[in-house]
Design an enzyme around this catalytic site. Structure first.
Site, mmCIF file in Angstrom:
data_model
loop_
_atom_site.group_PDB
_atom_site.id
_atom_site.type_symbol
_atom_site.label_atom_id
_atom_site.label_comp_id
_atom_site.label_asym_id
_atom_site.label_seq_id
_atom_site.Cartn_x
_atom_site.Cartn_y
_atom_site.Cartn_z
ATOM 1 N N ASP A 193 1.038 27.948 20.297
ATOM 2 C CA ASP A 193 2.307 27.841 19.583
ATOM 3 C C ASP A 193 2.236 26.966 18.332
ATOM 4 O O ASP A 193 2.019 25.760 18.409
ATOM 5 C CB ASP A 193 3.371 27.285 20.522
ATOM 6 C CG ASP A 193 3.576 28.170 21.741
ATOM 7 O OD1 ASP A 193 2.719 29.024 21.989
ATOM 8 O OD2 ASP A 193 4.588 28.000 22.430
ATOM 9 N N ASP A 220 5.789 27.343 29.791
ATOM 10 C CA ASP A 220 4.971 28.556 29.874
ATOM 11 C C ASP A 220 3.498 28.285 29.611
ATOM 12 O O ASP A 220 2.654 29.176 29.783
ATOM 13 C CB ASP A 220 5.505 29.634 28.923
ATOM 14 C CG ASP A 220 5.654 29.169 27.486
ATOM 15 O OD1 ASP A 220 6.033 28.002 27.276
ATOM 16 O OD2 ASP A 220 5.412 29.968 26.566
ATOM 17 N N HIS A 221 3.161 27.060 29.221
ATOM 18 C CA HIS A 221 1.772 26.699 28.972
ATOM 19 C C HIS A 221 1.239 25.664 29.956
ATOM 20 O O HIS A 221 0.050 25.331 29.888
ATOM 21 C CB HIS A 221 1.619 26.153 27.554
ATOM 22 C CG HIS A 221 1.930 27.152 26.491
ATOM 23 N ND1 HIS A 221 0.962 27.863 25.815
ATOM 24 C CD2 HIS A 221 3.119 27.586 26.004
ATOM 25 C CE1 HIS A 221 1.546 28.689 24.952
ATOM 26 N NE2 HIS A 221 2.853 28.531 25.047
ATOM 27 N N HIS A 232 0.466 36.053 23.751
ATOM 28 C CA HIS A 232 1.707 35.264 23.755
ATOM 29 C C HIS A 232 2.839 36.043 23.082
ATOM 30 O O HIS A 232 3.361 35.673 22.042
ATOM 31 C CB HIS A 232 1.475 33.921 23.051
ATOM 32 C CG HIS A 232 2.558 32.907 23.296
ATOM 33 N ND1 HIS A 232 3.708 32.850 22.537
ATOM 34 C CD2 HIS A 232 2.675 31.909 24.197
ATOM 35 C CE1 HIS A 232 4.479 31.856 22.954
ATOM 36 N NE2 HIS A 232 3.866 31.272 23.973
ATOM 37 N N HIS A 272 0.029 22.154 24.727
ATOM 38 C CA HIS A 272 1.281 21.405 24.625
ATOM 39 C C HIS A 272 2.063 21.560 25.921
ATOM 40 O O HIS A 272 1.753 22.421 26.755
ATOM 41 C CB HIS A 272 2.112 21.872 23.428
ATOM 42 C CG HIS A 272 2.616 23.266 23.537
ATOM 43 N ND1 HIS A 272 1.786 24.375 23.496
ATOM 44 C CD2 HIS A 272 3.876 23.774 23.693
ATOM 45 C CE1 HIS A 272 2.498 25.485 23.605
ATOM 46 N NE2 HIS A 272 3.777 25.142 23.746
#
Length: 305
Positions: A205, A67-68, A263, A63
């Site tokens: 997430d 942070d990804h 994470h 997504h």
């Protein structure tokens, strides 16, 4: 000799810490490399972990939260700078195409490598259907469009030397019965047993949802977020995340052999709490609390698998 291992580049969540970089992961699988969720600093973490741009064949973004994905620009430019000699394929949520385009062309650089975009859409999607493995994506439950990924090796057969000897099959005839399925009235099933293909899933997430359970089912290795501890389950649900206990219960119910938790929110300074809560949730398999730059081997097959 084939290598199947999971390389951890970063393990933080929204805010990096002195010891945890933003997300970044690479699955090395028999000469191919699949990168997942390159956050900020991924290019430097690759250098520290000994992962080269030439190692990468696919990039899978779950997504478009920073942070990804904010490290995607640097990784793409490095792939081109190093003139990677093969095509690189990128999978990402179709609804985030504008973000991918912005990151791909964040600055000027010379394009030397074919980067193929294959966006993900719908509840479930088959991304790769090849002889070496299949790669599927499943929709997850997060405030923005998010997907998890699942790699499955096709089932095969394990030859049994004692049964081959019983039927007088040796030398080139072993390969022949494998190719043709039978030889002189002896079937392949008579001299072999099923070898289940290995399974790997990557879940970031998300709240608990059907997609999480489908991705985890029967995995040899499940890499899954555990942003919060169980005491903060309300916060986890509100922000679209899992707790350590929730992730471990998913793994227990799915029969996962090796669980990798990652994470982690910056609010927790003692990572051992995630291990304690995962065990308290009843998970008894191999458990890894991910640290930056660690390498985690995919479990070897059990006999009969």
């Amino acid at each position: 000799m084939s290598v199947r291992e999971f390389v951890v580049l970063g393990t933080a969540s929204q805010v990096p810490t002195r010891h945890r970089n933003h997300n970044g992961y690479v699955l090395l699988w028999d000469g191919e490399g699949i990168m997942f969720d390159p956050g900020e600093g991924t290019q430097r973490q690759m250098l520290r972990a000994g992962v080269a741009a030439h190692d990468l064949n696919r990039i899978c973004v779950t997504h478009f939260h920073g942070d990804h994905s904010l490290g995607l620009a640097g990784v793409i430019q490095r792939i081109n700078l190093d003139r990677v000699p093969h095509t690189v394929t990128a999978h990402y949520p179709a609804g985030g195409r504008r973000f991918f385009d912005r990151l791909r062309y964040a600055t000027a650089y010379r394009e030397t490598v074919e980067l193929v975009e294959e966006p993900v859409s719908g509840v479930a999607m088959r991304l790769v259907d090849g002889p070496a493995y299949t790669l599927d994506a499943r929709r997850l439950s997060h405030p923005v469009e998010s997907y998890g990924y699942r790699l499955v090796e096709p089932d095969g057969r394990r030859m049994l030397p004692e049964r081959l000897a019983e039927h007088g099959i040796a030398g080139p005839d072993v390969g022949r019965i494998q190719r043709e399925g039978a030889l002189g009235g002896v079937s392949l099933e008579d001299v072999s047993e099923l070898r289940r293909g290995q399974r790997f899933a990557f879940v970031m997430d998300t709240r608990l949802c059907d997609g999480v359970h489908a991705l985890a089912e029967g995995c040899d290795m499940l890499v899954i977020e555990s942003t919060f501890t169980d005491e903060d389950e309300g916060l986890a649900k509100e922000h679209g995340h899992l707790t350590a206990g929730q992730a471990a219960r998913v793994a227990r119910e799915a029969g996962v052999r090796h669980l990798v938790l990652t994470h982690f929110s910056q609010r927790y300074h003692d990572a051992s709490v995630f291990e304690r809560q995962a065990r308290a949730a009843g998970y008894e398999g191999e458990l890894t609390i991910a640290r930056d730059l660690m390498r985690v081997p995919v479990p070897k097959r059990d006999q009969g698998r």
